[in-house]
Design a protein around this motif. Sequence first.
Motif, short mmCIF file in Angstrom:
data_model
loop_
_atom_site.label_atom_id
_atom_site.label_comp_id
_atom_site.label_asym_id
_atom_site.label_seq_id
_atom_site.Cartn_x
_atom_site.Cartn_y
_atom_site.Cartn_z
N PRO A 82 29.45 32.62 40.33
CA PRO A 82 30.80 33.15 40.44
C PRO A 82 30.79 34.64 40.78
O PRO A 82 29.93 35.39 40.31
CB PRO A 82 31.38 32.90 39.05
N TYR A 83 31.78 35.05 41.57
CA TYR A 83 31.90 36.44 41.99
C TYR A 83 32.81 37.16 41.01
O TYR A 83 34.03 37.19 41.16
CB TYR A 83 32.45 36.50 43.42
N VAL A 84 32.19 37.74 39.98
CA VAL A 84 32.95 38.36 38.91
C VAL A 84 32.03 39.29 38.12
O VAL A 84 30.84 39.01 37.97
CB VAL A 84 33.56 37.27 37.97
N ILE A 92 38.90 36.49 34.54
CA ILE A 92 38.65 35.08 34.75
C ILE A 92 38.70 34.79 36.25
O ILE A 92 39.65 35.19 36.93
CB ILE A 92 39.72 34.22 34.02
N PRO A 93 37.70 34.12 36.80
CA PRO A 93 37.70 33.80 38.23
C PRO A 93 38.72 32.70 38.55
O PRO A 93 38.45 31.53 38.34
CB PRO A 93 36.28 33.33 38.52
N THR A 94 39.87 33.10 39.04
CA THR A 94 40.94 32.14 39.33
C THR A 94 41.13 31.93 40.83
O THR A 94 41.99 31.15 41.24
CB THR A 94 42.26 32.63 38.73
N GLU A 95 40.33 32.63 41.64
CA GLU A 95 40.45 32.52 43.08
C GLU A 95 39.15 31.95 43.67
O GLU A 95 38.16 31.77 42.94
CB GLU A 95 40.78 33.88 43.70
N THR A 96 39.14 31.72 44.96
CA THR A 96 37.96 31.19 45.63
C THR A 96 37.47 32.17 46.68
O THR A 96 38.26 32.61 47.54
CB THR A 96 38.25 29.84 46.30
N MET A 97 36.19 32.51 46.61
CA MET A 97 35.58 33.34 47.63
C MET A 97 35.29 32.48 48.84
O MET A 97 34.67 31.42 48.73
CB MET A 97 34.28 33.97 47.12
N PRO A 101 40.10 37.80 40.67
CA PRO A 101 41.09 38.48 41.49
C PRO A 101 40.66 39.91 41.80
O PRO A 101 40.23 40.65 40.91
CB PRO A 101 42.35 38.46 40.62
N GLY A 102 40.75 40.29 43.07
CA GLY A 102 40.44 41.66 43.46
C GLY A 102 38.97 41.94 43.69
O GLY A 102 38.62 43.05 44.12
N PHE A 103 38.10 40.97 43.41
CA PHE A 103 36.66 41.21 43.60
C PHE A 103 36.33 41.32 45.08
O PHE A 103 36.67 40.44 45.87
CB PHE A 103 35.84 40.09 42.97
N LYS A 104 35.64 42.39 45.45
CA LYS A 104 35.23 42.60 46.84
C LYS A 104 33.74 42.91 46.88
O LYS A 104 33.29 43.89 46.28
CB LYS A 104 36.02 43.75 47.47
N ALA A 105 33.01 42.07 47.59
CA ALA A 105 31.56 42.27 47.69
C ALA A 105 31.24 43.63 48.30
O ALA A 105 30.23 44.26 47.94
CB ALA A 105 30.94 41.15 48.53
N GLU A 106 32.09 44.11 49.20
CA GLU A 106 31.86 45.38 49.89
C GLU A 106 31.90 46.57 48.93
O GLU A 106 31.38 47.65 49.26
CB GLU A 106 32.91 45.60 50.98
N GLN A 107 32.51 46.38 47.75
CA GLN A 107 32.69 47.50 46.82
C GLN A 107 31.67 47.51 45.69
O GLN A 107 31.67 48.42 44.85
CB GLN A 107 34.11 47.44 46.20
#
Length: 529
Positions: A196-198, A208-213, A244-250
């Motif tokens: 998970p991306y969190v 909580i990971p509520t979205e899909t990458m 929500p709001g997670f960005k790999a670039e950051q």
Amino acid sequence: MNKFFKLSLILLGFGSCKAQNTTSKVNKNQPNIVYILADDLGIGDVSGLNPEAKVNTPNIDKLISNGMTFTDAHTTSSVCTPSRYSIVTGEYSWRTKLKARVLDGYSKALIEDTKDTAPKLLQRKGYQTAMIGKWHLGWNWELKVEENLEMDAKNPYQFKNDISKKVDYSKPFKGGPTDNGFDYFFGLNASLDFPPYVYSENNKLILIPTETMKGDGRNKDFPGGRKKDLVGGQKLKRKGDKAPGFKAEQVMLDLTNKSVDYISKSSEEKPFFLYIPLTAPHTPVYPRDEFLGKSKAGIYGDFIQELDWTVGQIVTALKEKGIEDNTIIIFTADNGASKASFPVEFESKYNHKPSAYLKGRKASLNQGGHTVPFIVQWKNEVKPNTKNNTAITLGDLYATCADLLNVKTDKNQGVDSYSILSLLKGKDNYSRKASVYTDFAGRFSIRKGDWKLDLNKFDKKNSLINIKEDPSETNNLFQDEAYADKKKELTSTLNDIILNGRSTDGEKLENDGPKVWKELFWLKNKKKK
């Protein structure tokens, strides 16, 4: 005069106490330790180690000029998880049930509760311990419903099927960094291409990971086919749950800011150990916009220059805190450069070689798979701008910490770790006789003195190399009968290291799992006979 004399004594006493208090905050026998770990970086990716590099790494280069560079430093494996296991525990990961491959974001904890670790050792000596970055050693998620789930036949720590919908993300997890010696943790469970991306803090997710990458990578509609989409491959990340709001670039910026903040707020009353396993230049290769075009090696080189910027921010934070002189700064990487992050085809395109003169990349037994930059700055202790040619491994952290603090450790812990403290101080009391390396598939290689033996069940893929005379591994002597005794010697040494359960002196131990497993094909064949 009498009153003046008494006042003078009081002032002198106050000044003396103040000086004593200041001195007590800087204990040279307990220096701070900052361990910066790059993710998939070759020795050719640092400009101070490779004059022909098409990247510029001034901050890492400054560590080189201020400290000691180990020119023959190796990871214990050419892939992430087993390499990191050795750093934290001081033992080869194949002594666990993980005989090959790596973990993902939902894998079970690899480190057993009874296993001592370098941060645990430092905790016992009064250190504040923190980790900011990528863990990749698994932890035990809390499930919504308790059930027995089938494990992957190839990996006893990985589930056979996707369990993301079964995980209760709101509950604390177990077996992570804070259960293995770290007082504080901020970061990611696994590589930035695994869900998970969190972010997690200590033993809980921050959101909580509520979205899909959305997945990214090679495009099947690319002209010439998916394999031709090399830039797409650099951006690999698997589809999965995302906060929500997670960005790999950051992520690199977030880890940098957290590290700087930790240093600035660290207590001056206690030393600290800060482990910073970063996510660059591993896939997805996502340098921030301000670094795009800064190198001459495409987005991969740009990402390395962002990594170098991070190193500079961390060193600056130590300076501003006034503690750089009493801090051991280690910069290294978990294995060699990845073919996904920087395709081999790009070496000629950009005239940049991540492994420099070495053969191979990440996941292989060749030198380029496990030879890494290893630079130590320790002002007033390590002679500036020096080189050491001793063949060391990243698994030596445990024993070095014990030696540094004069700690007697349990004889059954850190069983493959040797102290490099004497090397740092310009002496040569390093006692390792041989080193063992493994690749992604769990195949074995041993290095003893100038010689390296790679073992493969396919006879033509075996190799015997004199590394001193042939560092680029161009002259394979395996089939030369003149070296039959050397092959026997190296094989015998490797057998002892494996079957004795340790490479350090001490009582014989048992590895977890089967005594002889499939990657030990030469022992299995011997057993059949």
